[in-house]
Write a protein that holds these residues in place. Sequence first.
Motif, short mmCIF file in Angstrom:
data_model
loop_
_atom_site.label_atom_id
_atom_site.label_comp_id
_atom_site.label_asym_id
_atom_site.label_seq_id
_atom_site.Cartn_x
_atom_site.Cartn_y
_atom_site.Cartn_z
N TYR A 150 0.85 -1.18 0.00
CA TYR A 150 0.00 0.00 0.00
C TYR A 150 0.89 1.24 0.00
CZ TYR A 150 -3.52 -3.38 1.62
OH TYR A 150 -4.35 -4.46 1.76
N PRO A 151 0.86 2.06 -1.04
CA PRO A 151 1.80 3.17 -1.15
C PRO A 151 1.63 4.25 -0.09
CG PRO A 151 0.14 3.28 -2.89
CD PRO A 151 -0.02 1.95 -2.23
N ASP A 152 0.45 4.35 0.50
CA ASP A 152 0.22 5.41 1.49
C ASP A 152 0.53 4.96 2.92
OD1 ASP A 152 -1.91 3.66 1.40
OD2 ASP A 152 -3.43 5.16 1.85
N GLU A 153 1.05 3.74 3.11
CA GLU A 153 1.38 3.26 4.45
C GLU A 153 2.75 3.79 4.88
OE1 GLU A 153 -1.00 -0.97 5.04
OE2 GLU A 153 1.15 -0.97 4.72
N VAL A 154 2.85 5.10 5.02
CA VAL A 154 4.15 5.70 5.34
C VAL A 154 4.52 5.48 6.80
CG1 VAL A 154 4.04 7.42 3.50
CG2 VAL A 154 2.99 7.91 5.72
N ASN A 155 3.55 5.24 7.64
CA ASN A 155 3.82 5.01 9.06
C ASN A 155 3.15 3.71 9.52
OD1 ASN A 155 5.46 7.28 9.84
ND2 ASN A 155 3.65 8.55 9.49
N ARG A 156 3.31 2.66 8.73
CA ARG A 156 2.67 1.39 9.03
C ARG A 156 3.32 0.73 10.23
NH1 ARG A 156 3.10 -3.96 9.06
NH2 ARG A 156 1.61 -5.31 8.00
N SER A 157 2.48 0.32 11.19
CA SER A 157 3.00 -0.36 12.37
C SER A 157 1.87 -1.16 13.02
CB SER A 157 3.59 0.64 13.37
OG SER A 157 4.12 -0.03 14.49
N TYR A 158 1.66 -2.39 12.52
CA TYR A 158 0.66 -3.25 13.14
C TYR A 158 1.06 -4.70 13.00
CZ TYR A 158 -1.21 -3.51 8.32
OH TYR A 158 -1.36 -3.67 6.97
N GLU A 159 0.56 -5.48 13.93
CA GLU A 159 0.75 -6.93 13.91
C GLU A 159 -0.63 -7.57 13.95
OE1 GLU A 159 2.85 -8.20 17.46
OE2 GLU A 159 1.75 -6.76 18.71
N ALA A 160 -0.68 -8.87 13.65
CA ALA A 160 -1.99 -9.52 13.57
C ALA A 160 -1.85 -11.00 13.89
CB ALA A 160 -2.58 -9.33 12.17
N GLN B 50 -11.70 -15.47 6.61
CA GLN B 50 -10.65 -15.29 7.60
C GLN B 50 -11.09 -14.33 8.71
OE1 GLN B 50 -7.22 -13.87 5.43
NE2 GLN B 50 -6.71 -15.89 4.68
N LEU B 51 -10.56 -14.54 9.89
CA LEU B 51 -10.70 -13.61 11.01
C LEU B 51 -9.31 -13.11 11.36
CD1 LEU B 51 -12.25 -12.28 13.42
CD2 LEU B 51 -11.81 -14.40 14.69
N ARG B 52 -9.20 -11.78 11.55
CA ARG B 52 -7.92 -11.19 11.95
C ARG B 52 -8.06 -10.54 13.33
NH1 ARG B 52 -4.16 -7.94 8.03
NH2 ARG B 52 -2.69 -9.54 8.73
N LEU B 53 -7.12 -10.80 14.18
CA LEU B 53 -6.97 -10.03 15.41
C LEU B 53 -5.88 -9.01 15.12
CD1 LEU B 53 -6.87 -12.97 18.02
CD2 LEU B 53 -8.85 -12.01 16.83
N LEU B 54 -6.24 -7.74 15.11
CA LEU B 54 -5.31 -6.69 14.69
C LEU B 54 -4.89 -5.82 15.87
CD1 LEU B 54 -6.72 -5.48 11.26
CD2 LEU B 54 -4.33 -6.02 11.71
N HIS B 55 -3.60 -5.52 15.90
CA HIS B 55 -3.02 -4.69 16.96
C HIS B 55 -2.16 -3.61 16.31
CE1 HIS B 55 0.09 -4.24 20.43
NE2 HIS B 55 -0.92 -3.41 20.60
N TYR B 56 -2.68 -2.38 16.32
CA TYR B 56 -1.95 -1.24 15.78
C TYR B 56 -1.16 -0.56 16.90
CZ TYR B 56 -5.38 -1.56 11.94
OH TYR B 56 -6.18 -1.98 10.92
N VAL B 57 0.06 -0.20 16.62
CA VAL B 57 0.89 0.53 17.58
C VAL B 57 1.52 1.71 16.85
CG1 VAL B 57 2.83 0.43 19.16
CG2 VAL B 57 1.40 -1.59 18.84
N ARG B 58 1.16 2.91 17.23
CA ARG B 58 1.75 4.08 16.60
C ARG B 58 3.20 4.22 17.03
NH1 ARG B 58 -1.46 9.09 17.96
NH2 ARG B 58 -0.05 9.31 19.72
N LYS B 59 4.09 4.34 16.07
CA LYS B 59 5.50 4.47 16.38
C LYS B 59 5.75 5.72 17.21
CE LYS B 59 6.89 2.21 12.07
NZ LYS B 59 7.58 2.39 10.77
N THR C 207 4.48 11.76 14.87
CA THR C 207 3.75 12.87 15.51
C THR C 207 2.52 13.27 14.71
OG1 THR C 207 5.19 14.47 14.41
CG2 THR C 207 5.83 13.75 16.63
N ASP C 208 2.46 12.86 13.46
CA ASP C 208 1.33 13.20 12.60
C ASP C 208 0.23 12.15 12.78
OD1 ASP C 208 -0.47 13.92 10.68
OD2 ASP C 208 0.81 13.41 8.97
N THR C 209 -0.78 12.46 13.58
CA THR C 209 -1.84 11.49 13.86
C THR C 209 -2.77 11.29 12.67
OG1 THR C 209 -3.25 13.19 14.83
CG2 THR C 209 -1.79 11.98 16.32
N LEU D 45 -6.06 5.43 10.28
CA LEU D 45 -5.11 6.49 10.62
C LEU D 45 -4.43 6.21 11.96
CD1 LEU D 45 -7.20 9.69 9.68
CD2 LEU D 45 -5.74 8.26 8.23
N ASN D 46 -3.34 6.92 12.19
CA ASN D 46 -2.56 6.81 13.44
C ASN D 46 -3.11 7.74 14.52
OD1 ASN D 46 -0.16 4.99 13.39
ND2 ASN D 46 0.28 6.10 11.50
#
Length: 355
Positions: free
Chosen positions: A100-110, A185-194, A198-200, A267-268
Amino acid sequence: MTMFSDIQEDTQALPLIKVAGLRSGDPEIVASVAQEIGMACETFGFFRICDHGISLNLIESVYLAAEEFFALSDDVKMACYIGDSPNHRGYVPFTEKGDYPDEVNRSYEAFDLGLDLPADDPDFLAGNRILGPNNWPALAGFRETVGRYYDEVAALGRLICSALEMYLGLPEGAMTRHMTKPISQLRLLHYVRKATVTDTKSVNMGAHTDYECLTLLHTRNKGLQVMLQDNTWIDVPVDPSALVVNIGDMMEAWTNGRLQSTPHRVLNLRPERFSLPYFVAANHDTLIEPFPELVPKGTVPKYEPFLAGAHLERMLIRDFPYLKVLIAKQARSSAADTADFHVDNPFETRLKSSN
């Protein structure tokens, strides 16, 4: 632990539909609810449902199980690494980044799971990449709790599909008869903002469509946005009593474009976020093509036929680097060759036109 929180005050942005009537047995009530669902699908592609019959205590238990799992050390979680699974089940680390080209601050696990089939299932033994047993972690109660939720949300997803059959004027079972052994499929998603972010308003999970028929999502935190028909983005309200439902690629093709797969992103907005998306899909070998009843007389279908499993597997290759490496190895090329391995989703044309 984060309890249900961050409930938005504006709950009118997307329809909120009471779906208990679908189980009433009263044809008029069922038809009325189906009409609401169908109109919401055509107008927004996203809507919310309440009175859905899944206990909020069960949902909270799933969040507790997810939090317990994601709090484990990386070594323990990687014992369930999805890349070591023969059928795409288990832990998805932060490093499994898609295209995904817009995932500039991607940080999640699943943690990804599906229909829990026995180890002697013939499709699994034949090498099917997305059918078979789940890769459960050794956590007390995890399998029972998450497995129960999978079963209940799967039944609810089929019920919504039945309502859409009615709304669209299709024969009963036109969709659901193809969901006897689904690739859902079922996903358990955990997002963590780095900590450095600072840009939420930056994007954590990039804009995309879902690949299956429907998605039933429970979330308890802000951050999800949906693209409306005019290609503008709106925030999806958070309500612990509701599930968010959206149209996916397979449904768009099945309905000849009458219902459209709807782009969305995350979003973050906060340091940590959990969500539970369940993807309602057809059986692996189901041929997805427009239902004849939805192709106007004298016209040709807008979509070429494709196999449900083939579409999902192709999109998963886009999203998971380990699959690109696997495909490269199978092609007897080096892992380095995967750098130029790019997969486009034909159902995401709205994203390209909105850029």
